[in-house]
Write an enzyme that holds these catalytic residues in place. Structure first.
Site, PDB file in Angstrom:
ATOM      1  N   GLU A  25       0.818  -1.216   0.000  1.00  0.00           N
ATOM      2  CA  GLU A  25       0.000   0.000   0.000  1.00  0.00           C
ATOM      3  C   GLU A  25       0.855   1.270   0.000  1.00  0.00           C
ATOM      4  O   GLU A  25       2.037   1.234   0.357  1.00  0.00           O
ATOM      5  CB  GLU A  25      -0.954   0.003   1.200  1.00  0.00           C
ATOM      6  CG  GLU A  25      -0.249   0.001   2.561  1.00  0.00           C
ATOM      7  CD  GLU A  25      -1.127   0.530   3.693  1.00  0.00           C
ATOM      8  OE1 GLU A  25      -1.631   1.665   3.580  1.00  0.00           O
ATOM      9  OE2 GLU A  25      -1.297  -0.188   4.701  1.00  0.00           O
ATOM     10  N   LYS A  86      -5.903  10.377   0.797  1.00  0.00           N
ATOM     11  CA  LYS A  86      -5.944   9.029   1.365  1.00  0.00           C
ATOM     12  C   LYS A  86      -7.169   8.335   0.760  1.00  0.00           C
ATOM     13  O   LYS A  86      -8.298   8.801   0.951  1.00  0.00           O
ATOM     14  CB  LYS A  86      -6.036   9.149   2.886  1.00  0.00           C
ATOM     15  CG  LYS A  86      -6.088   7.841   3.639  1.00  0.00           C
ATOM     16  CD  LYS A  86      -6.126   8.095   5.152  1.00  0.00           C
ATOM     17  CE  LYS A  86      -6.692   6.901   5.874  1.00  0.00           C
ATOM     18  NZ  LYS A  86      -6.972   7.182   7.295  1.00  0.00           N
ATOM     19  N   VAL A 106      -5.472   0.138   2.929  1.00  0.00           N
ATOM     20  CA  VAL A 106      -5.644  -1.316   2.804  1.00  0.00           C
ATOM     21  C   VAL A 106      -6.828  -1.610   1.873  1.00  0.00           C
ATOM     22  O   VAL A 106      -6.720  -2.412   0.943  1.00  0.00           O
ATOM     23  CB  VAL A 106      -5.841  -1.974   4.186  1.00  0.00           C
ATOM     24  CG1 VAL A 106      -6.326  -3.411   4.057  1.00  0.00           C
ATOM     25  CG2 VAL A 106      -4.536  -1.912   4.982  1.00  0.00           C
ATOM     26  N   SER A 140     -13.301   1.321  10.119  1.00  0.00           N
ATOM     27  CA  SER A 140     -12.537   1.426   8.875  1.00  0.00           C
ATOM     28  C   SER A 140     -13.184   0.664   7.729  1.00  0.00           C
ATOM     29  O   SER A 140     -13.704  -0.443   7.913  1.00  0.00           O
ATOM     30  CB  SER A 140     -11.131   0.886   9.095  1.00  0.00           C
ATOM     31  OG  SER A 140     -10.406   0.929   7.882  1.00  0.00           O
ATOM     32  N   ALA A 141     -13.104   1.265   6.550  1.00  0.00           N
ATOM     33  CA  ALA A 141     -13.569   0.580   5.332  1.00  0.00           C
ATOM     34  C   ALA A 141     -12.715  -0.641   5.014  1.00  0.00           C
ATOM     35  O   ALA A 141     -13.100  -1.462   4.177  1.00  0.00           O
ATOM     36  CB  ALA A 141     -13.552   1.548   4.152  1.00  0.00           C
ATOM     37  N   ASP A 142     -11.582  -0.781   5.690  1.00  0.00           N
ATOM     38  CA  ASP A 142     -10.765  -1.997   5.491  1.00  0.00           C
ATOM     39  C   ASP A 142     -11.564  -3.247   5.840  1.00  0.00           C
ATOM     40  O   ASP A 142     -11.386  -4.305   5.225  1.00  0.00           O
ATOM     41  CB  ASP A 142      -9.522  -1.976   6.392  1.00  0.00           C
ATOM     42  CG  ASP A 142      -8.533  -0.883   6.028  1.00  0.00           C
ATOM     43  OD1 ASP A 142      -8.719  -0.228   4.981  1.00  0.00           O
ATOM     44  OD2 ASP A 142      -7.582  -0.683   6.809  1.00  0.00           O
ATOM     45  N   LYS A 159      -3.455  -1.793  15.805  1.00  0.00           N
ATOM     46  CA  LYS A 159      -2.991  -1.065  16.987  1.00  0.00           C
ATOM     47  C   LYS A 159      -4.101  -0.957  18.014  1.00  0.00           C
ATOM     48  O   LYS A 159      -5.277  -0.931  17.677  1.00  0.00           O
ATOM     49  CB  LYS A 159      -2.631   0.353  16.578  1.00  0.00           C
ATOM     50  CG  LYS A 159      -1.430   0.416  15.718  1.00  0.00           C
ATOM     51  CD  LYS A 159      -0.907   1.839  15.748  1.00  0.00           C
ATOM     52  CE  LYS A 159       0.265   1.918  14.832  1.00  0.00           C
ATOM     53  NZ  LYS A 159      -0.159   1.682  13.445  1.00  0.00           N
TER      54      LYS A 159
HETATM   55  N1  PSU Z   1      -2.642   1.248  10.597  1.00  0.00           N
HETATM   56  C1  PSU Z   1      -1.326   1.427  10.718  1.00  0.00           C
HETATM   57  N2  PSU Z   1      -0.645   2.161   9.821  1.00  0.00           N
HETATM   58  C2  PSU Z   1      -1.279   2.706   8.732  1.00  0.00           C
HETATM   59  C3  PSU Z   1      -2.677   2.479   8.580  1.00  0.00           C
HETATM   60  C4  PSU Z   1      -3.316   1.748   9.535  1.00  0.00           C
HETATM   61  O1  PSU Z   1      -0.751   0.937  11.673  1.00  0.00           O
HETATM   62  O2  PSU Z   1      -0.627   3.385   7.911  1.00  0.00           O
HETATM   63  C5  PSU Z   1      -3.377   3.018   7.368  1.00  0.00           C
HETATM   64  C6  PSU Z   1      -3.712   1.888   6.375  1.00  0.00           C
HETATM   65  O3  PSU Z   1      -3.576   2.392   5.070  1.00  0.00           O
HETATM   66  C7  PSU Z   1      -5.168   1.597   6.672  1.00  0.00           C
HETATM   67  C8  PSU Z   1      -5.670   2.966   7.009  1.00  0.00           C
HETATM   68  O4  PSU Z   1      -5.859   1.039   5.591  1.00  0.00           O
HETATM   69  O5  PSU Z   1      -4.621   3.560   7.766  1.00  0.00           O
HETATM   70  C9  PSU Z   1      -6.943   2.926   7.803  1.00  0.00           C
HETATM   71  O6  PSU Z   1      -7.429   4.213   7.908  1.00  0.00           O
HETATM   72  P1  PSU Z   1      -8.868   4.474   8.552  1.00  0.00           P
HETATM   73  O7  PSU Z   1      -8.681   4.145   9.994  1.00  0.00           O
HETATM   74  O8  PSU Z   1      -9.141   5.918   8.297  1.00  0.00           O
HETATM   75  O9  PSU Z   1      -9.807   3.558   7.836  1.00  0.00           O
HETATM   76 MN    MN Z   2     -12.220   5.933  10.117  1.00  0.00          MN
END
Ligand code: PSU
Ligand code: MN
Length: 305
Positions: A25, A86, A106, A140-142, A159
């Site tokens: 990524e 992002k 992700v 997260s959308a992940d 984390k």
């Molecule tokens: N967790 C990490 N490092 C990162 C990310 C997550 O420890 O760089 C990044 C990844 O790209 C993940 C994104 O897909 O943050 C998730 O963001 P959000 O929480 O806004 O969905």
């Molecule tokens: Mn979010």
């Protein structure tokens, strides 16, 4: 669809010859780490994948295209440009139509990888259900991507800025296998302990490949999480990092940080508070994940052919 995809020569060659490929990524580069450690990490991780018999495909959005495999100058651009968006699933149509530069999360990387025919992906940590997510609805959308898209993600867990227990519940609901690699406990990124169990534990890349092969041959849609704990020598004790995360969360709240700013803010804040120790751990675990992802990609390639 083809007009939106562009391949580096290395990745094109690997696809033509059915070589094992590992996606990477760009959000971790643009929003997860400072310069120049970000670009060093990106180059090192690509090399580790090559050293373990697979081909790296770092994925990002540029010039109206999903780039599968980046040149050295493109990696540098993602590492230095301050205007990199992002990009998760919802952001892809706009970033392509506007021809702006966007780093793939992700979720975004999984989509690019699947369109390109790539099954394995290595990163640091996945997104998940945020703490107090029951109030903020910050999920997260992940996670929904993992239910939809046929790509396996090797990560060091997530984390504890996230609610790890609820993240795992959500993945269970969505039918996403969560494999502990040589562990029965879901790792908490900087440390091994989370107090949460994985759905299954495996000891070799071949076992993981066999599971993925079965899942996809059965047509069971979606990805998998291969949770690979940080090496003991690189880990930060859970209690030590937990105290810092709580302080960083307090800062985020006070400063009104919301939405997709939350994760990058937390990463930068925790890095400051640990005097750079969290960054070192982060880099080490990504490298460890790249190695395992390459090994699984090689094994999967064998079982598919
Ligand atoms: N967790 C990490 N490092 C990162 C990310 C997550 O420890 O760089 C990044 C990844 O790209 C993940 C994104 O897909 O943050 C998730 O963001 P959000 O929480 O806004 O969905
Ligand atoms: Mn979010």
């Amino acid at each position: 669809m083809k007009q939106y995809l562009s391949f580096s020569e290395e990745v094109r060659h690997a696809l033509d010859h059915q070589l094992p490929i590992v996606a990477l990524e760009t959000t971790i580069i643009s929003h997860g780490m400072p310069y120049p450690q970000n670009v060093e990490m990106a180059n090192d991780v690509e090399q580790i994948i090559r050293n373990h018999g697979a081909v790296p495909a770092t994925i990002g959005f540029m010039d109206g295209q999903i780039k599968i495999g980046l040149s050295a100058s493109e990696l540098e651009e993602f590492a230095t440009n301050k205007n990199v968006a992002k990009v998760s699933r919802r952001d892809i149509p706009y970033i392509l139509a506007s021809k702006k530069i966007g780093a793939a999360t992700v979720s975004g990387t999984m989509i690019g990888a699947e369109l390109a025919g790539i099954r394995m992906f290595a990163t640091g940590g996945i997104g998940g259900v945020h703490r107090e997510g029951e109030v903020t609805w910050d999920v997260s959308a992940d996670l929904t991507e993992l239910a939809e898209t046929n790509v396996a993600v090797v990560c060091a867990g997530c984390k504890s800025i996230l609610d790890i227990g609820r993240t795992l519940e959500y993945l269970e609901t969505l039918g996403v296998p969560v494999v502990g690699y040589q562990t029965t406990e879901f790792p908490a990124f900087y440390s091994h302990q989370s107090g949460c169990d994985v759905s299954v534990s495996m000891d070799t890349p071949e076992e993981a490949a066999a599971m993925l092969d079965a899942k996809w041959k059965l047509g069971l849609k979606g990805g998998a999480v291969i949770a690979n704990p940080i090496l003991e020598a690189d880990a930060i004790p859970y209690d030590e990092i937990e105290a810092i995360i709580l302080q960083a969360m307090h800062d985020a709240k006070n400063q009104g940080i919301t939405g997709k700013q939350v994760t990058p803010f937390m990463l930068a804040n925790v890095k400051e508070r640990t005097g750079g120790k969290s960054l070192e751990a982060n880099i080490a675990l990504v490298k460890n994940n790249a190695k395992l992802a390459a090994q699984i990609a090689v094994a999967l390639n064998r079982s598919e052919s």
